[in-house]
Scaffold this motif. Structure first.
Motif: not given
Length: 351
Positions: A55-58, A109-130
């Protein structure tokens, strides 16, 4: 090949990757079309790192003048680890945008201050490591290739609380004449720069060598294999393409300096401490009891003297030790996804 199968379908790779295809009685293409796709399997190795539910939050588009940190973090317990927000804020104070890639095992769960510190957020399933997560970020946001400076990093390190020390590190990165900088190098299995922090300048980002490397990353769910396949080979592959690669900090020992030379690095102004080093699980990596006793007796005073927030470090250790929580029935990527409805671009699978 039928029109229902991806044009890039690689039959030989598909059969080798999924051995059950061989005794299914179906051709590789037919198996993928009728069975494999439903199981979430991918048609080629180049799809393997990116075909993960996300999911792409921002979302934003980066430009040639941007400097970006792509920070991968594992939020196994449903919240960001305590040191992730301070790490993002360090980058922001130093003029970098933050693309946060959050790998999850349960709804986040994302807090408002965490979202505000980013320009873009991708949330993904746990696969493939870094490396799988970084490759996924480039696939979703190809404008990253055009930036002036890009840092690939992760949450395995806890940053200093001293803004001046962090800025001094960033000044060294920017002043380096190399195309690619790591902070430290490791001689285990051959010289390589450690992948917890990789800084790439424009020449490297736009090189065929790097584009081919990041584009070839496939999903591997074995950490040791990821290290062998990608971390250890990265620097040599870039050097073979005539790109300059260097490590900026050095310890007295050749093996894994963030572990075995941690004190010398800190005293030399290194702005990170390795989280693994401070956890009880470190005892499974060495039988040197004297070293472990000295470490646990001295690290709070050493870090405090160097400007670290010792309370933050303690909280990061506790959070890491609390990562295995009982799971609930909700398998979504985000908790209360309606909160992000206007900003979110949801994707069940990468195309």
């Amino acid at each position: 090949m039928t029109h229902d199968v991806d044009d890039a379908f690689d039959a030989e790779w598909y059969v080798n990757e999924y051995p059950d295809v061989g005794w299914s009685g179906l051709s590789p293409a037919e198996h993928y079309r009728t069975i494999g796709k439903l199981l979430g399997r991918v048609p080629t190795s180049s799809h393997a790192a990116i075909s993960v539910r996300h999911a792409i939050v921002r979302k934003t588009r980066f430009t040639a003048n941007d400097e970006v940190a792509v920070l991968v973090t594992h939020a196994s317990g449903g919240r960001l680890r305590p040191h992730v927000l301070p790490y993002m804020r360090h980058f922001r104070r130093n003029g970098l945008s933050v693309l946060l890639v959050v790998v999850v095992d349960r709804p986040l769960e994302l807090l408002d201050e965490e979202i505000a510190a980013t320009s873009m957020i991708i949330v993904r399933d746990n696969a493939g490591y870094d490396f799988g997560a970084w490759a996924h970020a480039f696939q979703i946001c190809p404008s990253l290739f055009g930036t002036r400076l890009l840092i690939m990093t992760n949450d395995s390190i806890i940053p200093t609380g001293d803004s001046a020390a962090f800025q001094a590190m960033m000044d060294r990165v920017r002043a380096s004449q190399s195309d690619i900088c790591g902070l430290t190098a490791n001689h285990e299995y051959g010289w390589h720069i450690q992948s917890y922090f990789l800084a790439l300048k424009g020449k490297a980002l736009r090189s065929d060598a790097f584009k081919n490397f990041i584009g070839s990353v496939r999903r591997i769910d074995d950490k040791d294999k990821v290290v062998q396949e990608y971390e250890i080979t990265f620097a040599s592959r870039m050097r073979d393409a005539d790109l300059k690669v260097e490590a900026l900090y050095h310890g007295p020992y050749p093996n894994n300096p963030v572990i075995w030379s941690w004190r010398e690095l800190i005293e030399a102004g290194f702005p990170f401490i390795k989280l693994l080093l401070l956890r009880k699980v470190m005892a499974t990596y060495t039988d040197d009891k004297e070293m472990l006793e000295e470490l646990h007796e001295t690290w709070p005073s050493v870090l405090k003297k160097a400007g670290f927030d010792v309370n933050l470090v303690h909280n990061a250790i506790r959070a890491a030790n609390m990562s295995w929580l009982p799971e609930g029935p909700n398998k979504d990527l985000l908790l209360h996804p309606e909160k992000y409805h206007k900003a979110a671009l949801m994707a069940q699978d990468a195309e």
